[in-house]
Design an enzyme around this catalytic site. Structure first.
Site, PDB file in Angstrom:
ATOM      1  N   HIS A   1      -7.501  -4.397  10.160  1.00 39.57           N
ATOM      2  CA  HIS A   1      -7.195  -4.318   8.727  1.00 39.57           C
ATOM      3  C   HIS A   1      -5.918  -5.071   8.372  1.00 39.57           C
ATOM      4  O   HIS A   1      -5.005  -5.171   9.189  1.00 39.57           O
ATOM      5  CB  HIS A   1      -7.138  -2.864   8.224  1.00 39.57           C
ATOM      6  CG  HIS A   1      -5.987  -2.041   8.707  1.00 39.57           C
ATOM      7  ND1 HIS A   1      -6.107  -0.711   9.041  1.00 39.57           N
ATOM      8  CD2 HIS A   1      -4.673  -2.318   8.902  1.00 39.57           C
ATOM      9  CE1 HIS A   1      -4.936  -0.220   9.402  1.00 39.57           C
ATOM     10  NE2 HIS A   1      -4.046  -1.175   9.326  1.00 39.57           N
TER      11      HIS A   1
ATOM     12  N   GLU B   1      -9.827  -1.642   5.216  1.00 39.67           N
ATOM     13  CA  GLU B   1     -10.476  -1.212   6.451  1.00 39.67           C
ATOM     14  C   GLU B   1     -11.783  -1.974   6.669  1.00 39.67           C
ATOM     15  O   GLU B   1     -12.301  -2.598   5.742  1.00 39.67           O
ATOM     16  CB  GLU B   1     -10.762   0.294   6.373  1.00 39.67           C
ATOM     17  CG  GLU B   1      -9.523   1.159   6.217  1.00 39.67           C
ATOM     18  CD  GLU B   1      -8.677   1.266   7.497  1.00 39.67           C
ATOM     19  OE1 GLU B   1      -8.646   0.312   8.308  1.00 39.67           O
ATOM     20  OE2 GLU B   1      -8.038   2.310   7.685  1.00 39.67           O
TER      21      GLU B   1
ATOM     22  N   ASP C   1      -7.799  -2.045  14.072  1.00 44.60           N
ATOM     23  CA  ASP C   1      -9.186  -2.272  13.634  1.00 44.60           C
ATOM     24  C   ASP C   1      -9.316  -3.555  12.807  1.00 44.60           C
ATOM     25  O   ASP C   1     -10.339  -3.787  12.167  1.00 44.60           O
ATOM     26  CB  ASP C   1      -9.715  -1.065  12.843  1.00 44.60           C
ATOM     27  CG  ASP C   1      -8.929  -0.796  11.553  1.00 44.60           C
ATOM     28  OD1 ASP C   1      -8.001  -1.578  11.238  1.00 44.60           O
ATOM     29  OD2 ASP C   1      -9.247   0.182  10.854  1.00 44.60           O
TER      30      ASP C   1
ATOM     31  N   ASP D   1       0.819  -1.220   0.000  1.00 39.38           N
ATOM     32  CA  ASP D   1       0.000   0.000   0.000  1.00 39.38           C
ATOM     33  C   ASP D   1       0.852   1.269   0.000  1.00 39.38           C
ATOM     34  O   ASP D   1       2.073   1.219   0.169  1.00 39.38           O
ATOM     35  CB  ASP D   1      -0.979  -0.005   1.193  1.00 39.38           C
ATOM     36  CG  ASP D   1      -0.343  -0.517   2.485  1.00 39.38           C
ATOM     37  OD1 ASP D   1       0.893  -0.475   2.603  1.00 39.38           O
ATOM     38  OD2 ASP D   1      -1.092  -0.970   3.366  1.00 39.38           O
TER      39      ASP D   1
END
Ligand code: F6R
Length: 244
Positions: free
Chosen positions: A138, A143, A136, A67
């Site tokens: 991810h 996400e 979270d 990413d």
């Protein structure tokens, strides 16, 4: 799905680096999937040490990063391109023409995301993918709510991720709000996956990833359906896993 409990960050990093070394020994032209963030830094340090000791070479390898922030040029100190060069690429013999980090400054992302997917396919697919995990849940920047069938795409960062990553920037306001990321399905195509996590702040995400339902609410949970995935965890990250 395998879980390896590690004594500490150092031991986790050494074990993960050994997986890379074994992959390169078996296939010097391996295709490596790489991650940024704090977690893999120790792995990269260990790989650099092994390279300098003459134990491993990346001369025939190819790498694809997961990413990149949208809007950060590759020479921005917080760009993942810059990070990877500082932490690994500048210190080993991976040829620059076979280093792929998604670009954060494209004008046509529809075409660019497909181009990135095509490069992975053309290279023969990813042999070994290293992952961290967000608090979270991810993986890469997939996400909560991201489709588990997703491929490389542009995403809005979750408020939790913006908070977590603010530590790398002067202020929270400077954290980019969007990123380009491999999708969950792109990651799932890797032949072998290792996910690393340390610390109590990852414990909930690790519990949901390993013991929760497979759900886009925790994209790491998709890994339950992968045939060759190993989680390397310290005791704090593993602390909420149900007893077997
Ligand atoms: C980084 C990435 C992210 C991180 C995750 C954990 O390329 O894809 O998913 O792995 O946010 O980050 P750290 O390791 O900083 O806790």
């Amino acid at each position: 799905m395998n879980v390896v409990l590690c004594d500490d960050y150092q031991q986790m990093s050494t074990q993960a680096a050994t997986v890379f070394a074994e992959c390169l020994a078996a296939n010097p032209a391996a295709v490596l999937g790489l991650a940024t963030g704090s977690t893999p830094i120790g792995v990269y340090e260990n790989l650099i040490a092994r390279f300098k000791a003459g134990e491993i070479s990346f001369a025939e390898a190819t790498s694809f990063n997961l990413d990149e922030y949208i809007g950060l040029h590759r020479d921005h100190p917080q760009s993942y391109y810059y990070f990877m060069h500082q932490q690994l690429f500048n210190h080993v013999d991976l040829p620059s023409q076979r280093i792929f980090v998604p670009s954060g400054v494209e004008s046509d992302y529809g075409a660019y995301c497909q181009w990135y997917e095509d490069r992975i396919t053309e290279a023969g697919g990813i042999d070994l993918q290293i992952l961290g995990i967000g608090s979270d849940g991810h993986i890469a920047f997939n996400e909560p709510g991201t489709a588990l069938g997703s491929r490389t795409h542009i995403t809005e960062l979750d408020h939790q991720t913006i908070d977590d990553n603010a530590r790398f920037f002067q202020s929270k306001a400077e954290v980019p709000r969007r990123a380009i990321t491999m999708g969950v399905a792109t990651i799932m195509d890797a032949r072998k996956i290792i996910l690393l996590a340390t610390g109590e702040h990852k414990a909930t995400a690790i519990r949901d990833a390993i013991a929760g339902p497979v759900s886009s609410e925790c994209t790491a949970s998709a890994l339950q359906q992968h045939p060759d995935v190993t989680f390397y965890l310290d005791s704090a990250a593993a602390s909420l896993l149900p007893a077997e």
